[in-house]
Scaffold this motif. Sequence first.
Motif, PDB file in Angstrom:
ATOM      1  N   ASN A   1       0.828  -1.188   0.000  1.00  0.00           N
ATOM      2  CA  ASN A   1       0.000   0.000   0.000  1.00  0.00           C
ATOM      3  C   ASN A   1       0.873   1.252   0.000  1.00  0.00           C
ATOM      4  OD1 ASN A   1      -2.143   1.704   0.118  1.00  0.00           O
ATOM      5  ND2 ASN A   1      -2.786   1.168   2.160  1.00  0.00           N
ATOM      6  N   SER A   2       1.878   1.291   0.849  1.00  0.00           N
ATOM      7  CA  SER A   2       2.749   2.462   0.875  1.00  0.00           C
ATOM      8  C   SER A   2       3.586   2.546  -0.397  1.00  0.00           C
ATOM      9  CB  SER A   2       3.633   2.452   2.111  1.00  0.00           C
ATOM     10  OG  SER A   2       4.491   1.331   2.094  1.00  0.00           O
ATOM     11  N   SER A   3       3.892   1.415  -0.983  1.00  0.00           N
ATOM     12  CA  SER A   3       4.635   1.424  -2.250  1.00  0.00           C
ATOM     13  C   SER A   3       3.800   2.064  -3.350  1.00  0.00           C
ATOM     14  CB  SER A   3       5.020   0.009  -2.662  1.00  0.00           C
ATOM     15  OG  SER A   3       5.877  -0.555  -1.708  1.00  0.00           O
ATOM     16  N   ASN A   4       2.492   1.753  -3.347  1.00  0.00           N
ATOM     17  CA  ASN A   4       1.597   2.365  -4.336  1.00  0.00           C
ATOM     18  C   ASN A   4       1.515   3.868  -4.120  1.00  0.00           C
ATOM     19  OD1 ASN A   4       1.016  -0.114  -5.449  1.00  0.00           O
ATOM     20  ND2 ASN A   4      -0.862  -0.392  -4.284  1.00  0.00           N
ATOM     21  N   VAL A   9       3.040   9.414  -5.675  1.00  0.00           N
ATOM     22  CA  VAL A   9       3.683  10.691  -5.339  1.00  0.00           C
ATOM     23  C   VAL A   9       4.808  10.975  -6.322  1.00  0.00           C
ATOM     24  CG1 VAL A   9       5.086  11.883  -3.608  1.00  0.00           C
ATOM     25  CG2 VAL A   9       3.037  10.658  -2.905  1.00  0.00           C
ATOM     26  N   HIS A  10       5.586   9.947  -6.679  1.00  0.00           N
ATOM     27  CA  HIS A  10       6.659  10.131  -7.659  1.00  0.00           C
ATOM     28  C   HIS A  10       6.091  10.533  -9.017  1.00  0.00           C
ATOM     29  CE1 HIS A  10      10.189   9.152  -5.360  1.00  0.00           C
ATOM     30  NE2 HIS A  10       9.645   8.036  -4.917  1.00  0.00           N
ATOM     31  N   GLN A  11       4.938   9.959  -9.392  1.00  0.00           N
ATOM     32  CA  GLN A  11       4.291  10.345 -10.652  1.00  0.00           C
ATOM     33  C   GLN A  11       3.854  11.805 -10.601  1.00  0.00           C
ATOM     34  OE1 GLN A  11       1.085   7.571 -11.124  1.00  0.00           O
ATOM     35  NE2 GLN A  11       2.378   5.979 -12.015  1.00  0.00           N
ATOM     36  N   LEU A  12       3.292  12.222  -9.471  1.00  0.00           N
ATOM     37  CA  LEU A  12       2.871  13.615  -9.328  1.00  0.00           C
ATOM     38  C   LEU A  12       4.064  14.564  -9.418  1.00  0.00           C
ATOM     39  CD1 LEU A  12       0.226  13.387  -6.466  1.00  0.00           C
ATOM     40  CD2 LEU A  12      -0.192  13.960  -8.857  1.00  0.00           C
ATOM     41  N   LYS A  67       5.608  13.029   0.132  1.00  0.00           N
ATOM     42  CA  LYS A  67       6.629  12.028  -0.181  1.00  0.00           C
ATOM     43  C   LYS A  67       7.394  11.647   1.084  1.00  0.00           C
ATOM     44  CE  LYS A  67      10.937  11.517  -2.693  1.00  0.00           C
ATOM     45  NZ  LYS A  67      11.975  12.259  -3.389  1.00  0.00           N
ATOM     46  N   GLN A  68       7.761  12.647   1.869  1.00  0.00           N
ATOM     47  CA  GLN A  68       8.493  12.378   3.101  1.00  0.00           C
ATOM     48  C   GLN A  68       7.653  11.557   4.077  1.00  0.00           C
ATOM     49  OE1 GLN A  68       9.491  15.910   5.319  1.00  0.00           O
ATOM     50  NE2 GLN A  68      11.268  14.950   6.253  1.00  0.00           N
ATOM     51  N   MET A  72       8.555   7.838   5.368  1.00  0.00           N
ATOM     52  CA  MET A  72       8.691   7.562   6.801  1.00  0.00           C
ATOM     53  C   MET A  72       7.756   6.440   7.234  1.00  0.00           C
ATOM     54  SD  MET A  72       9.160  11.453   8.283  1.00  0.00           S
ATOM     55  CE  MET A  72       8.473  11.012   9.841  1.00  0.00           C
ATOM     56  N   ALA A  73       6.532   6.434   6.717  1.00  0.00           N
ATOM     57  CA  ALA A  73       5.585   5.373   7.059  1.00  0.00           C
ATOM     58  C   ALA A  73       6.095   4.029   6.556  1.00  0.00           C
ATOM     59  CB  ALA A  73       4.209   5.681   6.467  1.00  0.00           C
ATOM     60  N   GLN A  74       6.630   4.026   5.355  1.00  0.00           N
ATOM     61  CA  GLN A  74       7.158   2.787   4.786  1.00  0.00           C
ATOM     62  C   GLN A  74       8.346   2.283   5.611  1.00  0.00           C
ATOM     63  OE1 GLN A  74       8.700   3.112   0.761  1.00  0.00           O
ATOM     64  NE2 GLN A  74       7.843   1.118   0.262  1.00  0.00           N
ATOM     65  N   LEU A  75       9.224   3.177   6.007  1.00  0.00           N
ATOM     66  CA  LEU A  75      10.369   2.804   6.823  1.00  0.00           C
ATOM     67  C   LEU A  75       9.915   2.268   8.180  1.00  0.00           C
ATOM     68  CD1 LEU A  75      13.467   2.763   7.133  1.00  0.00           C
ATOM     69  CD2 LEU A  75      13.285   5.078   8.055  1.00  0.00           C
ATOM     70  N   GLY A  76       8.940   2.933   8.795  1.00  0.00           N
ATOM     71  CA  GLY A  76       8.402   2.465  10.069  1.00  0.00           C
ATOM     72  C   GLY A  76       7.784   1.090   9.944  1.00  0.00           C
ATOM     73  N   PHE A  77       7.043   0.872   8.866  1.00  0.00           N
ATOM     74  CA  PHE A  77       6.432  -0.434   8.629  1.00  0.00           C
ATOM     75  C   PHE A  77       7.502  -1.512   8.476  1.00  0.00           C
ATOM     76  CE2 PHE A  77       5.067  -3.693   5.602  1.00  0.00           C
ATOM     77  CZ  PHE A  77       3.986  -4.225   6.283  1.00  0.00           C
ATOM     78  N   ASN A  78       8.525  -1.220   7.685  1.00  0.00           N
ATOM     79  CA  ASN A  78       9.595  -2.205   7.472  1.00  0.00           C
ATOM     80  C   ASN A  78      10.331  -2.523   8.773  1.00  0.00           C
ATOM     81  OD1 ASN A  78       8.971  -2.347   4.755  1.00  0.00           O
ATOM     82  ND2 ASN A  78      10.538  -0.888   4.148  1.00  0.00           N
TER      83      ASN A  78
END
Length: 107
Positions: A1-4, A9-12, A67-68, A72-78
Amino acid sequence: NSSNRLSKVHQLIANYEENKERADNLQDKSKFVLPEIGPVDGEQVEDQVRTVLRRMHDIKKRMERKKQLVEMAQLGFNNTSKEIDDTKAWMTEKVDELTNVQYKSID
């Protein structure tokens, strides 16, 4: 989900970078228009150009913040997933130790 989310965000951001020059073009064109129009219309044109530049700057800041946050959410999840996996491994090791302990009889 965070990857999507991060991908979106990268597309934007990429879309923003592609269209960033439009604001600069508008500013350049306004320089040619201003001498040809009256002072009241000139003020409106200048206000509109400033508004567009301010909005583009605000959009860029919001995208960077988003993006930040997603990173951060992705890093926390990992990190949390790794901690859970480490805890599971530790628990499995301790359960194995307890089930394989040879108890001495009290005879």
